[in-house]
Each structure stands twice: as C-alpha cells, then as structure tokens.
Design a protein around this motif. Structure first.
Motif, mmCIF file in Angstrom:
data_model
loop_
_atom_site.group_PDB
_atom_site.id
_atom_site.type_symbol
_atom_site.label_atom_id
_atom_site.label_comp_id
_atom_site.label_asym_id
_atom_site.label_seq_id
_atom_site.Cartn_x
_atom_site.Cartn_y
_atom_site.Cartn_z
ATOM 1 N N UNK A 161 0.587 -1.455 0.576
ATOM 2 C CA UNK A 161 -0.038 -0.312 -0.008
ATOM 3 C C UNK A 161 0.990 1.172 0.511
ATOM 4 N N UNK A 162 1.911 1.343 0.705
ATOM 5 C CA UNK A 162 2.753 1.993 0.690
ATOM 6 C C UNK A 162 3.574 2.532 -0.710
ATOM 7 N N UNK A 163 4.006 1.747 -1.182
ATOM 8 C CA UNK A 163 4.862 1.961 -2.512
ATOM 9 C C UNK A 163 3.605 2.004 -3.495
ATOM 10 N N UNK A 164 2.816 1.643 -3.249
ATOM 11 C CA UNK A 164 2.043 1.869 -4.649
ATOM 12 C C UNK A 164 1.334 2.732 -4.600
ATOM 13 N N UNK A 165 1.068 3.124 -3.085
ATOM 14 C CA UNK A 165 0.188 4.916 -2.845
ATOM 15 C C UNK A 165 1.600 5.733 -3.406
ATOM 16 N N UNK A 166 2.553 5.834 -2.988
ATOM 17 C CA UNK A 166 3.471 6.849 -3.321
ATOM 18 C C UNK A 166 3.630 6.643 -4.500
ATOM 19 N N UNK A 167 2.779 5.891 -5.321
ATOM 20 C CA UNK A 167 3.734 6.121 -6.409
ATOM 21 C C UNK A 167 5.302 5.443 -7.442
ATOM 22 N N UNK A 168 5.537 5.382 -6.258
ATOM 23 C CA UNK A 168 6.996 4.446 -6.391
ATOM 24 C C UNK A 168 7.545 3.222 -7.217
ATOM 25 N N UNK A 169 6.060 2.346 -6.717
ATOM 26 C CA UNK A 169 5.763 1.062 -7.895
ATOM 27 C C UNK A 169 4.148 1.395 -8.559
ATOM 28 N N UNK A 170 4.126 1.269 -9.924
ATOM 29 C CA UNK A 170 3.652 1.163 -10.742
ATOM 30 C C UNK A 170 2.455 -0.443 -10.914
ATOM 31 N N UNK A 171 1.310 -0.964 -10.436
ATOM 32 C CA UNK A 171 1.474 -2.314 -10.111
ATOM 33 C C UNK A 171 -0.075 -2.101 -10.892
ATOM 34 N N UNK A 172 0.378 -2.992 -12.242
ATOM 35 C CA UNK A 172 -0.956 -3.603 -12.828
ATOM 36 C C UNK A 172 -1.655 -4.688 -11.442
ATOM 37 N N UNK A 173 -3.376 -4.163 -12.216
ATOM 38 C CA UNK A 173 -3.746 -5.810 -11.857
ATOM 39 C C UNK A 173 -3.385 -6.675 -11.199
ATOM 40 N N UNK A 174 -3.037 -7.282 -12.511
ATOM 41 C CA UNK A 174 -2.541 -8.769 -12.417
ATOM 42 C C UNK A 174 -1.063 -8.496 -11.258
ATOM 43 N N UNK A 175 -0.343 -7.503 -11.418
ATOM 44 C CA UNK A 175 0.619 -7.891 -10.566
ATOM 45 C C UNK A 175 -0.099 -7.906 -9.221
ATOM 46 N N UNK A 176 -0.945 -7.183 -8.680
ATOM 47 C CA UNK A 176 -1.060 -6.639 -7.408
ATOM 48 C C UNK A 176 -2.192 -7.916 -7.230
ATOM 49 N N UNK A 177 -2.681 -8.992 -8.209
ATOM 50 C CA UNK A 177 -2.798 -10.097 -6.993
ATOM 51 C C UNK A 177 -1.861 -10.953 -7.003
ATOM 52 N N UNK A 178 -0.790 -10.952 -7.990
ATOM 53 C CA UNK A 178 1.178 -11.753 -7.599
ATOM 54 C C UNK A 178 1.047 -11.779 -5.915
ATOM 55 N N UNK A 179 0.631 -10.591 -5.201
ATOM 56 C CA UNK A 179 1.442 -10.757 -4.645
ATOM 57 C C UNK A 179 1.088 -11.618 -3.217
#
Length: 191
Positions: A161-179
């Motif tokens: 949430x921190x990395x995606x929310x800060x814009x440091x990491x851009x995750x596609x929905x598929x990448x997010x689901x992989x975590x």
C-alpha cells in the motif's frame, strides 16, 4: 462499532488529514476545529485534550481494520478465499485512505504507543491471530506460529500500500494479485 456523531467523525477525519500533513505536534486542537468546521468548544465537548483525541482516533481507525478481519473470517467459503479477501480488504483500506496508514505508523512509533499490550492482546492483532490459528487448525496453513503468519501478511499489505500509494511502484491489477498469491503459496500447507 457503534455509530458516532457526524461532528465527531468530521473531527476524526480532519485530524487524520492534518496529522498526515503536520504530524502530531504540528496539529493543535484549534487547527482541527477549523478544518472540521466546528466551533472550538465543540471539539472539547468530545475530547478533553489532544491526547484523548489522538488515542480515540487510533481506536476509530483501528476498528475499521478490525472490521475487515472479522468480515473475512467466515467459515462458509474456502480459507484461501478468506485470506485473499482479507489481504485485499486491508490493502484497499490502507491504499485508498493513506491518512489512515500514515496515522498508524506515526502512532505506533510515538509515545502514545507506549504501554500497548502484547500482540496476542492487541485489538487488531488478536482477531488476526485467531484467523491464522483457524487456518492452521483446519490444515490449510503450515504449522508455524500464527504471529509469524500475521506479521508476514500484514507487513506485505502495508509495504504494498505504501509503495503503490506513493507512486514509487506502478502495479497492474495482475501484478497486484500476484502478491497475496505468492504469500499464500509460501504459507499454505503442502501435502
């Protein structure tokens, strides 16, 4: 959680935003009252001091996270589905409400957090530990400490949430689901 008055909720939400911007010390009660659109006397009707406001705000936001854990600890769907729902439920709370995540971090790293109970007695972690204990007892998860499972899961949620929310990491929905899927594969019971 019992419903709270609209003015009290406005005070809580304003405090979350202001603490994120200014920290605890840079957020006086007068600023909170102005931002919430309430009279200075109104804020003291609900809270005797800023310390009380901060502590009650922690309970308010913590209850939101607890509600997600309790909602997803259902026994009518497969445990893996519950786990994924829980992971995404908490992720959505922290990602969509970055003020909540920032407040949690500031609170647990402040003097307000001294004297907090051990993990097993913590209002948030206790039901989370029970969730993972159930997964172990049902043979769905590896026979490891529920504390380890709770810390692994929660820290992955917070970090993502921190990395995606800060814009440091851009995750596609598929990448997010992989975590959470990768996490699941690491903690599930193998035969």
């Amino acid at each position: 959680m019992e419903p709270i008055a609209d003015k009290k909720k406005a005070i809580f939400e304003s405090t979350l935003e202001l603490v994120r911007e200014n920290g605890f010390h840079g957020t006086p009660m007068s600023m909170v009252a102005r931002h919430a659109g309430v009279a200075a006397g109104t804020i003291y009707h609900y809270f005797e001091s800023k310390d009380q406001l901060i502590k009650e705000l922690f309970d308010y936001v913590q209850q939101q996270a607890i509600a997600i854990v309790e909602k997803e600890d259902c026994k009518t769907i497969p445990f893996k589905t519950c786990f994924l729902n829980l992971w995404f439920g908490l992720y959505t709370l922290y990602h969509d409400r970055p003020n909540v995540l920032k407040f949690f971090e500031q609170f647990v790293n402040s003097p307000y957090s001294t004297g907090r109970p051990p993990l097993e007695e913590d209002k948030f972690y206790a039901p989370l530990l029970l969730f993972f204990e159930r997964g172990i007892a049902d043979g769905e998860l590896q026979q490891v400490s529920p504390k380890i499972l709770a810390m692994l899961a929660h820290s992955s949620i917070v970090s993502t949430a921190k990395l995606a929310g800060s814009g440091i990491v851009q995750l596609t929905p598929a990448e997010l689901k992989q975590i959470p899927e990768l996490l699941w594969n690491g903690i599930k019971q193998t035969t």
